[in-house]
Write an enzyme that holds these catalytic residues in place. Structure first.
Site, PDB file in Angstrom:
ATOM      1  N   ASP A 465     -19.955  18.201 -31.281  1.00  0.00           N
ATOM      2  CA  ASP A 465     -18.594  18.247 -31.099  1.00  0.00           C
ATOM      3  C   ASP A 465     -17.850  17.864 -32.349  1.00  0.00           C
ATOM      4  O   ASP A 465     -18.143  16.946 -32.802  1.00  0.00           O
ATOM      5  CB  ASP A 465     -18.217  18.012 -29.869  1.00  0.00           C
ATOM      6  CG  ASP A 465     -16.739  18.272 -29.326  1.00  0.00           C
ATOM      7  OD1 ASP A 465     -16.613  19.366 -29.207  1.00  0.00           O
ATOM      8  OD2 ASP A 465     -16.023  17.565 -29.663  1.00  0.00           O
ATOM      9  N   ASN A 473      -6.052  22.783 -36.096  1.00  0.00           N
ATOM     10  CA  ASN A 473      -5.395  24.014 -35.576  1.00  0.00           C
ATOM     11  C   ASN A 473      -3.789  23.791 -35.356  1.00  0.00           C
ATOM     12  O   ASN A 473      -2.956  24.570 -35.971  1.00  0.00           O
ATOM     13  CB  ASN A 473      -5.775  24.533 -34.284  1.00  0.00           C
ATOM     14  CG  ASN A 473      -7.286  25.067 -34.262  1.00  0.00           C
ATOM     15  OD1 ASN A 473      -7.599  25.634 -35.584  1.00  0.00           O
ATOM     16  ND2 ASN A 473      -8.145  25.254 -33.251  1.00  0.00           N
ATOM     17  N   GLU A 508     -15.470  24.511 -30.381  1.00  0.00           N
ATOM     18  CA  GLU A 508     -15.910  23.496 -31.503  1.00  0.00           C
ATOM     19  C   GLU A 508     -17.276  22.996 -31.369  1.00  0.00           C
ATOM     20  O   GLU A 508     -17.389  22.118 -31.956  1.00  0.00           O
ATOM     21  CB  GLU A 508     -14.765  22.773 -31.714  1.00  0.00           C
ATOM     22  CG  GLU A 508     -14.660  21.504 -30.868  1.00  0.00           C
ATOM     23  CD  GLU A 508     -13.737  21.896 -29.714  1.00  0.00           C
ATOM     24  OE1 GLU A 508     -13.164  21.123 -28.910  1.00  0.00           O
ATOM     25  OE2 GLU A 508     -13.196  23.280 -29.420  1.00  0.00           O
TER      26      GLU A 508
END
Length: 595
Positions: A465, A473, A508
């Site tokens: 992860d 973002n 992700e």
């Protein structure tokens, strides 16, 4: 000289000699006239006597057959013999007119009376049969009286023949002696003619015909057994034998041509069969590797005099790479730019050969060798190239071979295009479009396959992860976030290499499956991955994104649990790593110990 001319000369000479022999016979015939007359008299008397006996016997037989069988045809035959009876009377009259001796005249009178008596008995028997008295009729015809009268008639006839034979034999012997001398002279002449004729025939038949024919018979027999190596000797004789020799040579030439045509037809049919087999297998191939193996296996069988290779364009369609070869082609590189081939430039077959026949392709070295480049196309798009070069001079010349090559190229091109399309569709079905890694669905299929086929074999699972991914973002935009995920995905793929497969689990999160890895091996690879990711500073649109770190959870099977729980255990270890401060690796076995 022609045999016909020799034969005509022999015929003329024979005719002359035969004419001379005929003159000799004519001279001897004068002396044989008396012998002939005597012989005719003897023969006439004997024949007339025979007619007397035969006429009586035939008429009696018809009468007997009628009363035995009752068939009308025998009665008709008996009645028709009435004319024979009149002839019998005429015979006896003729014999009497020949001035017979007194004993012969007496015998003739006795024959006349006995024949009349026999006729009366037979007529009476037929009348009795017609009146219904069959037994009486048969008794009359087969009885002692009929037998006596018939035997008496036959004996009298035989006595008459003896009398005439004794009288005429003496005259015949005297006439024969006179003609024998002249006959001997004629025979000598005829023998001379025959000897000359036989001598001529021996020369013509044996020397001019038989010997050449025996030799030609042996040649024809060998030709009939399809032994075309036999040589027909040159015969310059201007006759029929010479013409026959020329005809046999023409026949041999035609047979050789026919055998050659049959061999070419069989070879062409064999080539068509091989091409058909090749096309069936090409259509059944599941990937380009299988297709290449089929082409490499069948091409040398179909075209044994050609070496070649199969080339495929890269994705950018800028260069070609050889994926298979046969008979070790020597004049073309394994890889070359697409622009180096005139066949690809023109979109059609390009044949370059010796003597500057056409412009040689740039990938051919040396440029003077005979080669053929056949483009592989599908729906108008270039797919690859079928390259061939001659192992023997002239192997590329037949138009039929070029046609078959283009047919093969067309089918192979379509098959490669279909396989490439299938590979693209398969890649889209199992790949993540952003990172290029395998997707979640393919991960599930891989785990199921491992659980089914390799349950007892070790496998390690890494759950990765990206730490604090949301800030990329939020701070730099989604394009920057996509860049980070692509970077992590590429790093994961490189870390796994040939040891395992990398997947995008979702969002992700990423997953790696490492067959033959234990938990410790998985932890070591995870640490290497974290160090590699953390060592790179990413930037996007002129902005430094900052450090990227990942947290990793590691689980193994079957030592740590079943394959079905592998991802769950790795995910639990990942949660533990994130809860412990992120940017770290946590093994699933450590969670159980701490608990």
């Amino acid at each position: 000289m022609r045999i016909a001319t020799i034969t005509h000369w022999a015929y003329g000479i024979t005719v002359v000699l035969t004419a001379l022999s005929g003159v000799s016979f004519m001279l001897s015939s004068n002396s044989a006239l008396q012998e002939r007359a005597a012989a005719e008299a003897h023969l006439t008397l004997d024949t007339l006597s025979e007619e007397l006996a035969l006429g009586a016997e035939v008429r009696s037989d018809e009468a007997r057959l009628y009363v035995m069988r009752g068939e009308e045809r025998h009665l008709q035959a008996f009645r028709s013999d009435e004319a024979a009876e009149r002839r019998l009377e005429a015979v006896t009259s003729e014999l009497a007119a020949r001035d017979p001796a007194p004993a012969e005249a007496a015998a003739l009178q006795a024959i006349d009376g006995q024949a009349e008596e026999l006729d009366k008995l037979e007529a009476a028997a037929i009348q009795a049969y017609q009146n219904g008295n069959k037994a009486a009729a048969q008794e009359a015809l087969f009885g002692a009286e009929h037998e006596r009268v018939q035997n008496a008639l036959l004996q009298t006839v035989a006595h008459f023949r003896d009398l005439t034979a004794a009288r005429t034999t003496a005259a015949l012997d005297a006439a024969r002696d006179r003609s024998n001398w002249w006959s001997l002279v004629a025979k000598i002449m005829l023998a001379t003619t025959g000897a000359l004729f036989v001598a001529v025939l021996y020369f013509v038949l044996s020397r001019r015909v038989a010997m050449p024919l025996r030799h030609m018979t042996g040649i024809v027999s060998r030709l009939a057994k399809q032994d075309y190596s036999v040589e027909v000797p040159v015969n310059r004789r201007a006759d029929e034998i010479g013409e026959m020799s020329d005809a046999i040579e023409g026949f041999r030439t035609n047979l050789i041509e026919r055998e050659k045509l049959d061999a070419e037809r069989l070879a062409d049919q064999h080539m068509k069969d091989l091409i058909l087999q090749m096309m069936h297998r090409v259509q059944a191939c599941r990937d380009q590797g299988e297709l290449t193996d089929v082409v490499v296996r069948f091409a040398p069988q179909i075209f044994p005099d050609l070496a070649g290779g199969l080339y495929v364009l890269n994705e950018g369609r800028t260069s070609l790479a050889r994926v298979g070869l046969w008979h070790n082609p020597e004049h073309s590189a394994a890889e070359f730019p697409a622009a180096a081939c005139w066949g690809l430039r023109r979109g059609r077959s390009h044949h370059s050969g010796v003597n500057g026949a056409d412009v040689p392709c740039q990938h051919v070295n040396p440029p003077g060798v005979a080669t053929l480049c056949v483009p592989l196309t599908a729906q108008g798009d270039m797919i690859g190239l079928l390259y061939l070069e001659e192992r023997e001079d002239g192997a590329l010349e037949p138009a039929g071979s070029r046609l078959y090559l283009e047919l093969i190229a067309e089918n192979v091109g379509l098959a490669i295009a279909n396989l490439q399309l299938q590979e693209k569709l398969t890649a889209l079905a199992v790949s993540d479009p952003l990172t290029g890694l395998f997707n979640r669905r393919f991960l599930d299929e891989t785990l199921q396959r491992h659980a089914r086929d390799h349950r007892d074999e070790p496998v390690a699972c890494l759950m990765i992860d990206i730490d604090h991914f949301k800030r990329f973002n939020d701070q730099f935009g989604h394009d920057a976030g996509d860049l980070v995920m692509q970077f992590v995905g590429q790093s994961l793929r490189e870390a796994c290499g040939s040891s395992g497969d990398a997947f995008r689990f979702g969002g992700e999160e990423f997953t790696a499956l490492l067959p033959s890895f234990g938990e410790a091996d998985g932890v070591a690879l995870a640490d290497t991955l974290r160090e590699k990711i953390g060592a790179v500073a990413l930037s996007h649109a002129g902005q430094v994104l900052g450090a990227v770190s990942v947290s990793v959870g590691v689980a193994a099977s079957p030592t740590g649990g079943s394959v079905e729980t592998l991802v769950t255990r790795a995910d639990a270890a990942l949660l533990e790593a994130k809860a412990g401060g992120r940017n770290r690796t946590m093994a699933a076995s450590k969670i159980r110990k701490s608990a």
